[in-house]
Write an enzyme that holds these catalytic residues in place. Structure first.
Site, PDB file in Angstrom:
ATOM      1  N   LYS A 227       5.821  -7.633  -5.048  1.00  0.00           N
ATOM      2  CA  LYS A 227       6.278  -6.239  -4.408  1.00  0.00           C
ATOM      3  C   LYS A 227       6.906  -5.546  -5.595  1.00  0.00           C
ATOM      4  CE  LYS A 227       5.674  -6.880   0.206  1.00  0.00           C
ATOM      5  NZ  LYS A 227       6.095  -7.544   1.632  1.00  0.00           N
ATOM      6  N   ARG A 267       4.478 -16.015   1.947  1.00  0.00           N
ATOM      7  CA  ARG A 267       3.295 -15.231   1.984  1.00  0.00           C
ATOM      8  C   ARG A 267       2.940 -14.623   0.670  1.00  0.00           C
ATOM      9  NH1 ARG A 267       1.646  -9.867   2.165  1.00  0.00           N
ATOM     10  NH2 ARG A 267      -0.219  -9.332   3.427  1.00  0.00           N
TER      11      ARG A 267
HETATM   12  N1  PMM Z   1       3.872  -7.519   3.318  1.00  0.00           N
HETATM   13  C1  PMM Z   1       2.642  -6.652   3.413  1.00  0.00           C
HETATM   14  C2  PMM Z   1       1.535  -7.014   4.390  1.00  0.00           C
HETATM   15  N2  PMM Z   1       1.742  -7.904   5.264  1.00  0.00           N
HETATM   16  N3  PMM Z   1       3.276  -9.252   6.486  1.00  0.00           N
HETATM   17  C3  PMM Z   1       4.293 -10.171   6.420  1.00  0.00           C
HETATM   18  N4  PMM Z   1       4.478 -10.869   7.459  1.00  0.00           N
HETATM   19  N5  PMM Z   1       5.248  -9.878   5.653  1.00  0.00           N
HETATM   20  C4  PMM Z   1       5.214  -9.151   4.461  1.00  0.00           C
HETATM   21  O1  PMM Z   1       6.005  -8.933   3.951  1.00  0.00           O
HETATM   22  C5  PMM Z   1       4.073  -8.289   4.364  1.00  0.00           C
HETATM   23  C6  PMM Z   1       3.071  -8.565   5.245  1.00  0.00           C
HETATM   24  C7  PMM Z   1       2.224  -5.923   2.282  1.00  0.00           C
HETATM   25  O2  PMM Z   1       2.105  -6.442   0.956  1.00  0.00           O
HETATM   26  P1  PMM Z   1       0.506  -6.829   0.345  1.00  0.00           P
HETATM   27  O3  PMM Z   1      -0.033  -5.196   0.481  1.00  0.00           O
HETATM   28  O4  PMM Z   1       0.610  -7.219  -0.588  1.00  0.00           O
HETATM   29  O5  PMM Z   1      -0.298  -7.248   1.503  1.00  0.00           O
END
Ligand code: PMM
Length: 288
Positions: A227, A267
């Protein structure tokens, strides 16, 4: 909407590896996610990437078809289904534990039918009134993230007097609603939603107080991976952040912090660096 109740496993159905947090590997089948948008947009590339993450030691593959980067426009339901279903079906058949990253009940329902076994909803069930009844009826684990509104304008809601206290209070409210709706407490994961309606200093404040989130009594997932706040480390304030692919060492450091705090899972996009970092935590823990 059909949602046949599944039989519940005592102790919940979440994977819980011995001695370390769960590692959730991300496959965003989107043209525009900030971290890996466009990289796995072709079905064959997405499948190959999912397989790679499994081989690298991801415990869960998180499949998403909607970008949640600040300002992102939503795809249609049909488009979201087209993006996620073929990948889920294939990698679930090959033995992956799959979570579907969606805010739509109909997408969650079709993903569960295709082989997903966990629903990851960045809105915590707030974006679609059908989501919570669907998940409670299906008897599957639910990941509820802290959320203050859709990505189009979420950063206007990054306003806090005390971000840790307010995130905890808002997640407590969600927890109570979700448990009252019939979601099993052993299968309800809370996530502080780093980067969602949060500025860099809010993210750091939350990361510094994961203990406060754990006091809510639920497993906690941390999604710091790649991020923007990590990309700003070591970069002059007026310079652009480092590109997402150069944020994996910093991400692995957040995985260590999360593991030491005692979270259920992290994650991440780059599984090997986090698995290595967690192996260090395990090796040190074995000394005590
Ligand atoms: N961040 C993203 C998408 N999905 N789900 C959860 N549970 N927690 C998060 O912090 C989260 C998520 C956005 O990041 P990406 O675009 O890299 O998937």
């Amino acid at each position: 909407m059909s949602s046949a109740p599944a039989s519940r496993r005592p102790g919940g159905a979440l994977p819980r590896p011995e001695g370390r947090p769960v590692v959730m590997g991300v496959v965003n089948v989107t043209p525009d996610s900030f971290s890996d948008g466009g990289e796995w947009f072709e079905p064959a590339d997405a499948v190959e990437h999912g397989r790679l993450l499994m081989a690298q030691g991801a415990d869960i593959i998180d499949v998403g078809g909607e970008s949640t980067r600040p300002g992102a426009e939503r795809p249609s339901v049909q488009e979201e289904l087209r993006r996620v279903l073929p990948l889920i079906e294939l990698i679930a058949t090959e033995g992956a534990t799959v979570s579907v990253d969606t805010m739509r009940a109909v997408v969650a329902e079709r993903a569960l039918a295709a082989g997903a076994s966990i629903v990851n909803d960045v809105s915590g069930g707030l974006a679609d009134p059908d989501m919570v009844p669907l998940v409670a009826g299906a008897g599957v684990p639910f990941i509820a993230m802290h959320w203050r509104g859709h990505s189009t304008d979420m950063q206007t809601r990054a306003v806090y007097d005390d971000v840790v206290a307010e995130v905890c209070a808002e997640l407590t409210e969600r927890r109570d609603v979700l448990l009252a709706a019939g979601i099993d407490g052993a299968d309800l994961v809370l996530d502080p939603g780093l980067g969602f309606a949060k500025l860099p200093h809010h993210n750091w404040a939350v990361l510094a107080r994961l203990d406060a989130l754990l006091l809510l009594g639920q497993p906690v997932l941390v999604g710091a991976s790649r991020k923007t706040f990590l990309g700003r480390l070591g970069v002059p304030a007026d310079a652009p952040p480092r590109p997402p692919a150069e944020r994996d060492a910093a991400t692995a450091a957040t995985s260590v912090l999360a593991a030491l705090a005692g979270v259920w899972g992290v994650r991440v996009h780059d599984v090997p660096s986090t698995r290595d970092a967690l192996a260090v935590v395990c090796a040190v823990r074995e000394q005590s």
